[in-house]
Design an enzyme around this catalytic site. Structure first.
Site, PDB file in Angstrom:
ATOM      1  N   TYR A 100      37.936 -20.834  11.929  1.00  0.00           N
ATOM      2  CA  TYR A 100      39.191 -20.125  12.198  1.00  0.00           C
ATOM      3  C   TYR A 100      39.493 -20.000  13.683  1.00  0.00           C
ATOM      4  O   TYR A 100      40.458 -20.570  14.180  1.00  0.00           O
ATOM      5  CB  TYR A 100      39.170 -18.741  11.525  1.00  0.00           C
ATOM      6  CG  TYR A 100      38.974 -18.877  10.030  1.00  0.00           C
ATOM      7  CD1 TYR A 100      39.978 -19.428   9.240  1.00  0.00           C
ATOM      8  CD2 TYR A 100      37.775 -18.543   9.422  1.00  0.00           C
ATOM      9  CE1 TYR A 100      39.799 -19.609   7.875  1.00  0.00           C
ATOM     10  CE2 TYR A 100      37.581 -18.727   8.055  1.00  0.00           C
ATOM     11  CZ  TYR A 100      38.597 -19.261   7.298  1.00  0.00           C
ATOM     12  OH  TYR A 100      38.412 -19.461   5.961  1.00  0.00           O
ATOM     13  N   PRO A 113      47.352 -18.875   4.181  1.00  0.00           N
ATOM     14  CA  PRO A 113      47.915 -19.040   2.838  1.00  0.00           C
ATOM     15  C   PRO A 113      49.088 -18.066   2.632  1.00  0.00           C
ATOM     16  O   PRO A 113      49.306 -17.160   3.437  1.00  0.00           O
ATOM     17  CB  PRO A 113      46.767 -18.656   1.912  1.00  0.00           C
ATOM     18  CG  PRO A 113      45.555 -18.576   2.771  1.00  0.00           C
ATOM     19  CD  PRO A 113      46.049 -18.235   4.145  1.00  0.00           C
ATOM     20  N   HIS A 334      43.939 -16.003   7.876  1.00  0.00           N
ATOM     21  CA  HIS A 334      42.739 -16.251   7.083  1.00  0.00           C
ATOM     22  C   HIS A 334      41.419 -15.772   7.696  1.00  0.00           C
ATOM     23  O   HIS A 334      40.407 -15.670   6.997  1.00  0.00           O
ATOM     24  CB  HIS A 334      42.657 -17.770   6.856  1.00  0.00           C
ATOM     25  CG  HIS A 334      42.107 -18.192   5.544  1.00  0.00           C
ATOM     26  ND1 HIS A 334      41.038 -17.568   4.961  1.00  0.00           N
ATOM     27  CD2 HIS A 334      42.450 -19.184   4.699  1.00  0.00           C
ATOM     28  CE1 HIS A 334      40.757 -18.175   3.816  1.00  0.00           C
ATOM     29  NE2 HIS A 334      41.605 -19.150   3.638  1.00  0.00           N
ATOM     30  N   SER A 422      34.102 -24.921 -18.729  1.00  0.00           N
ATOM     31  CA  SER A 422      34.635 -24.072 -17.669  1.00  0.00           C
ATOM     32  C   SER A 422      36.099 -24.419 -17.373  1.00  0.00           C
ATOM     33  O   SER A 422      36.417 -25.568 -17.054  1.00  0.00           O
ATOM     34  CB  SER A 422      33.796 -24.267 -16.400  1.00  0.00           C
ATOM     35  OG  SER A 422      34.561 -24.013 -15.257  1.00  0.00           O
ATOM     36  N   TYR A 446      37.277 -30.699  -1.325  1.00  0.00           N
ATOM     37  CA  TYR A 446      36.784 -29.363  -0.975  1.00  0.00           C
ATOM     38  C   TYR A 446      37.269 -28.399  -2.052  1.00  0.00           C
ATOM     39  O   TYR A 446      38.460 -28.290  -2.287  1.00  0.00           O
ATOM     40  CB  TYR A 446      37.385 -28.966   0.377  1.00  0.00           C
ATOM     41  CG  TYR A 446      36.900 -27.661   0.976  1.00  0.00           C
ATOM     42  CD1 TYR A 446      36.134 -27.662   2.133  1.00  0.00           C
ATOM     43  CD2 TYR A 446      37.229 -26.426   0.413  1.00  0.00           C
ATOM     44  CE1 TYR A 446      35.699 -26.465   2.709  1.00  0.00           C
ATOM     45  CE2 TYR A 446      36.791 -25.236   0.978  1.00  0.00           C
ATOM     46  CZ  TYR A 446      36.031 -25.268   2.126  1.00  0.00           C
ATOM     47  OH  TYR A 446      35.601 -24.093   2.702  1.00  0.00           O
ATOM     48  N   SER A 548      41.475 -24.776  -4.200  1.00  0.00           N
ATOM     49  CA  SER A 548      40.892 -23.457  -4.350  1.00  0.00           C
ATOM     50  C   SER A 548      41.451 -22.778  -5.587  1.00  0.00           C
ATOM     51  O   SER A 548      42.639 -22.900  -5.871  1.00  0.00           O
ATOM     52  CB  SER A 548      41.247 -22.629  -3.115  1.00  0.00           C
ATOM     53  OG  SER A 548      40.515 -21.459  -3.113  1.00  0.00           O
TER      54      SER A 548
END
Ligand code: COA
Length: 618
Positions: A100, A113, A334, A422, A446, A548
């Protein structure tokens, strides 16, 4: 930065005694340093589908040399273990800086975000103000809420999100948080028509009432009928340019005072001007799609200087944004923490706003109102140039973002769970399939995996592109495979995803461990190992699919921009009967196609569902 984290660690026993939700802090385990051999084995497995066979063979030799007994890998790993003994979390401070504060691109789109609430039923400035009042009051209330979850997790991120701000500095920014446990700060900042106001929301330790806030907001609105020159737009610039502009701005004592007021405010609330109005029927499904897409962009970057990009302070950890047409959302910086604690706070507010109307009919003596202070700035020629430069850049960046918000409602987590699989893994493998179908290869991927079961834990990378996902993606459209074979390959991919997820969230991923060894080498003046310069590492850490999962109890959706020019940014939430997801790309990149990718994700989910349904539930 050091000071901040150490400060928190020193404060912990005091906080623990004072606050219920921090009770478990002192008993949380420490993030492990995994065994070197395990990390190297996992690293090789994970990069295999991303490299050519020649590249892979070469990388394998480099990795073997790195891991030889008495080799550099062992030396660095021992140093990491030493560090782990001296810190509550060996990674935390490094990660904050590396991910960051030392990141120099603008924090908007690239890092911050945004979050959108479901559409609310209000319109016009009066309705907007009512919800502004609700948001202010409920956020202040939230500061008092006990938010302990089902299992103990590190709750420090909750203490970081209010009263905090990122501050631009050359090379590495600073992160300010109001010292926890001290008396709360008293003010928030409200931004309207680009004008920033300091508004008191507490007096003598007491919250002020809804009507008092309402009256103050009326003053805010009446005092600035037209947009003014925006200082806030400077926060959208790249960090080094903004740091220079900030230092210049702070030379004037009044400006310096203003910057301090913004930095120490509990949070920011932006009362937005209308965006482009919708020309069709404002009731139907199409309108809702438009609302989600258009307003998601509004929340992510403000749609440029003609709309609301100047009506922001993008360095403030929490910026609540209320638009005139039922829009409530937020943009968040963030450094303070991940999406889940922010969404927990917003869920609380959304739930209340959905179920209660605000009453603001108390009689107020105008003289008893706390102050509303417009922040006036000395704007020099240089600052005016800085504003111009920032404006040009944000207008270009805002135009470049393609962002779409999708509700896939053919099925959701319930179906997947009923097959004992899942829901998170199912969506991840669908994305792998979509990427392969569009680009003919598996992408370095990622997925954020939370490591908050460890003290000061943040995330580890779940590497969703695996040998098994690659094999499945190759097989599904290949005619020589039967559906039974495809189904088995899909289940193998899902199992592998489960395995890499568990490893990552228990601190046994390879990304942070290898990063730690690189950083400790650099910190101690040693040469960066060959492993970190090799194509295996450079290719696999150049992420092309950044993803994410962030779930919400109130249908809030989080989304973010692509993390590199040729990357897809996907945030999703598996819900009982649907998957909501967003997909972002840059229009200027000829290699990515957000529209097609999003369509292929939905198609891949359907194809995987069809394979699942070929057999009864397990
Ligand atoms: N059979 C039946 N049920 C299953 C299952 C199976 N094989 N696998 C999972 N489930 C259930 C889980 O128990 C869970 O149930 P719950 O909601 O009642 O607890 C549910 O299905 C969802 O599980 P899953 O899909 O595996 O995902 P998850 O919700 O556990 O999330 C991560 C996985 C990796 C996303 C999560 O652990 C995490 O790390 N989240 C943080 C992400 C983050 O930090 N993002 C930052 C954004 S800025």
């Amino acid at each position: 930065m050091k000071t901040k984290l150490y400060h928190q660690q020193r404060l912990l026993p005091v906080i623990t005694a004072a606050r219920g939700f921090l009770t478990h802090q002192s008993s949380l385990p420490h993030l492990p340093v995994p065994p070197l051999k395990d990390t190297l084995d996992r690293y090789l497995l994970s990069i295999k589908p991303l490299l050519t066979s020649v590249e892979f063979e070469n990388t394998k030799k480099i990795v073997e040399k790195f891991g030889e007994s008495g080799g550099i890998g062992h030396t660095l790993n021992e140093k990491l273990k030493e560090r782990a003994k001296q810190h509550n979390n060996w990674l935390a401070e490094w990660w904050l800086n590396y991910a960051y504060l030392e990141y120099r691109a603008p924090n908007i789109v690239n890092s911050n975000p945004a979050i959108i609430f479901p559409k609310f039923n209000f319109s016009g400035l009066e309705g907007q103000l009512e919800y502004v009042v609700q948001n202010i009051l409920l956020h202040i209330d939230y500061l008092e809420v006990d938010t302990a979850g089902k299992r103990p997790m590190c709750m420090i991120q909750h203490t970081n999100i209010f009263g905090s701000c990122r501050v631009p500095k050359p090379k590495r920014d600073a992160f300010y948080t109001h010292p926890y446990g001290n008396p709360p700060c008293n003010h928030i900042i409200v931004i309207y028509n680009n004008q920033i106001f300091a508004v008191d929301v507490m007096r003598n330790g007491q919250k002020i009432s809804a009507e008092q806030i309402h009256q103050q907001l009326k003053l805010v609105v009446a005092s600035t009928p037209q947009p003014v020159e925006s200082i806030g737009i400077l926060t959208s610039n790249d960090r080094d340019s903004w740091a220079e502009a900030y230092a210049h701005l702070a030379q004037d004592p009044i400006n310096k005072d203003n910057l301090e007021t913004i930095k120490t405010a509990l949070f920011a609330i932006c009362i937005d001007r209308p965006g482009i109005s919708y020309s069709g029927n404002a009731d139907g499904k199409e309108y809702m799609q438009y609302f989600r897409n258009y307003h998601s962009r509004m929340l992510l970057h403000g749609e440029g200087s003609l709309f609301n990009s100047g009506n922001r302070w993008f360095d403030k950890t929490i910026e609540l944004i209320i638009g005139p047409d039922g829009l409530i959302g937020a943009n968040y910086e963030h450094s303070a923490g991940e999406g889940p604690p922010v969404v927990t706070a917003l869920d609380h507010v959304c739930n209340y706003c959905m179920n209660n109307r605000l009453s603001t009919n108390e009689n107020i003596n105008p003289e008893s109102l706390p102050t509303v202070r417009p922040l006036h700035w000395l704007i020099t020629h240089q600052t005016r140039n800085d504003i111009l430069q920032a404006t040009t850049k944000i207008n270009k960046l805002a135009k470049d973002v393609d962002l779409r918000a999708i509700v896939f409602d053919a099925f959701g987590a319930n179906l997947v769970r009923s097959y004992k699989l899942s829901p998170d893994g199912f969506f991840q493998i669908a994305m792998q399939l979509a990427y392969y179908r569009l680009h003919g290869r598996s992408p370095p991927t990622y997925e954020s995996g939370g490591t908050r079961q460890y003290i000061l834990g943040r995330t580890e990378t779940i590497r969703s592109a695996t040998i098994e996902s690659d094999t499945f993606a190759r097989a599904i459209d290949w005619p020589s495979y039967s559906n039974q074979e495809r189904r088995e390959l899909m289940l193998a991919a899902l199992n592998r995803h489960k395995d890499v997820t568990i490893k990552a969230i228990t601190g046994h991923g390879w990304d942070r461990h290898l990063l730690g060894m690189k950083l400790i080498a650099m910190e101690q003046g040693l040469e960066v190992p060959e492993l970190h310069k090799d194509v295996g590492y450079t290719k696999s850490t150049r992420i092309l699919l950044s993803t994410s999962q962030v779930s919400s109890n109130c249908d809030l959706s989080l989304f973010f921009g692509p993390t590199a020019p040729d990357c897809y940014g996907v945030c999703y939430s598996p819900n009982p009967n649907n998957y909501r997801y967003s997909c972002s790309t840059f229009n200027s990149c000829p290699d990515t196609n957000g529209k097609l990718f999003a369509e292929l994700v939905s198609k891949s989910l359907l194809d995987m569902q069809a394979l699942l349904l070929t057999k009864p539930k397990l």
